[in-house]
Design an enzyme around this catalytic site. Sequence first.
Site, PDB file in Angstrom:
ATOM      1  N   LYS A  41       5.528 -55.320  -1.397  1.00  0.00           N
ATOM      2  CA  LYS A  41       6.582 -54.318  -1.588  1.00  0.00           C
ATOM      3  C   LYS A  41       7.755 -54.996  -2.279  1.00  0.00           C
ATOM      4  CE  LYS A  41       9.883 -52.600   1.192  1.00  0.00           C
ATOM      5  NZ  LYS A  41      10.523 -51.756   2.215  1.00  0.00           N
ATOM      6  N   LYS A  80      11.548 -54.825  -4.011  1.00  0.00           N
ATOM      7  CA  LYS A  80      12.817 -54.109  -4.172  1.00  0.00           C
ATOM      8  C   LYS A  80      13.172 -54.078  -5.660  1.00  0.00           C
ATOM      9  CE  LYS A  80      14.124 -53.808   0.283  1.00  0.00           C
ATOM     10  NZ  LYS A  80      14.480 -52.552   0.982  1.00  0.00           N
ATOM     11  N   ASP A 137      10.342 -50.262  -3.998  1.00  0.00           N
ATOM     12  CA  ASP A 137      11.376 -49.626  -3.175  1.00  0.00           C
ATOM     13  C   ASP A 137      12.693 -49.608  -3.939  1.00  0.00           C
ATOM     14  OD1 ASP A 137      12.998 -48.603  -1.226  1.00  0.00           O
ATOM     15  OD2 ASP A 137      12.615 -50.171   0.263  1.00  0.00           O
ATOM     16  N   LYS A 157      10.835 -47.126  11.160  1.00  0.00           N
ATOM     17  CA  LYS A 157      11.249 -48.403  11.757  1.00  0.00           C
ATOM     18  C   LYS A 157      11.595 -48.137  13.212  1.00  0.00           C
ATOM     19  CE  LYS A 157      13.096 -49.842   7.356  1.00  0.00           C
ATOM     20  NZ  LYS A 157      14.236 -50.006   6.462  1.00  0.00           N
TER      21      LYS A 157
HETATM   22 MG   LIG Z   1      12.820 -48.904   2.148  1.00  0.00          MG
END
Ligand SMILES: [Mg+2]
Length: 326
Positions: free
Chosen positions: A106, A108, A137, A213
């Site tokens: 993942k 950013k 993301d 989360k």
């Molecule tokens: Mg995120």
Amino acid sequence: MSLPSLAELSDSLRVVAIPLKQKFRGITTREVVLFEGPYGWGEFSPFVEYGVEESSRWLAAGIESAFVGWPAPKRDSIEINATIPDGTPEEAVAALNFFQGCRTAKIKVAGAHSSLDTTRLIEIERALGDSGKIRIDANGSWSVDEALKQISAFYEVLGNTLEYVEQPCATVREISQVHEKLSVPVPLAIDEGIRKEGYTRDLSDIADVAILKVAPMGGVKNALHIAKELDMPIVVSSALETSIGMRAGLALAAALPNLFGACGLGTVDLLGGDVISHSLVAEDGAISLRDVAPSLELLDRWAAPSDRIEWWQHRLTTTFEFLESR
Ligand SMILES: [Mg+2]
């Protein structure tokens, strides 16, 4: 959930300050409160700028870990994705190497190094090799038009290696517009939009995957309830916790009926230290469920300075009082 007393929380209370390997979310040190209850240890680590209401959900999650326990697991090993912060392509490849055996990364994007995003994605794709998957993301950075343009451009480069794009725009409304207008087959995931608005309804018409989360959702049980409401595949992610907080994320991933692929629970690797001696980090791309408890030696090694301990004791008291008053 019935709450323990503040004294019960304070009896075993420890505050640690752990340096990060690389700057993440604008911070270089992660401060964490830990306490012990009959079910083990709990973590309370809302980011310092969070207000009392937001922090109270983190406290509820920590109390659940230590004083309540979690639902029965449906699986005993959780596949993990690498989490790559904003940075140069070289830093991105270095970060990927922390995550041993992870096949999904993942990344950013749209941060300070956004002009290098495409190069970073290409470098990571190369480093992952065949059968690697990439998630992007944007943390809500793009307008609808920018998102449409950027997602199409990244799809041009990555094709089906691009598994989904997370939180392309800030609001659920904008994400639904992107979902409607997008001309390339790239699934969209919704992350902070769930917490900031509208997580109590079915969002399956505007996104394909939801990121949950544990700490910001107030614990594993609450997160399971929200997952049921959302009624779409779920990826469990973390909030830069130590292995103690991470264990709760693993408990959620283990209990979810509709888990989607690898989870973002490998972020203990972003910390320059931990409170348990055998950290919950990916081995061969997965983490196996096991009980965790801090080592006294590590609690001492990372002990926060006394002024920060006082600051956190005060914050814990204020947050506890808020939680109790609800
Ligand atoms: Mg995120």
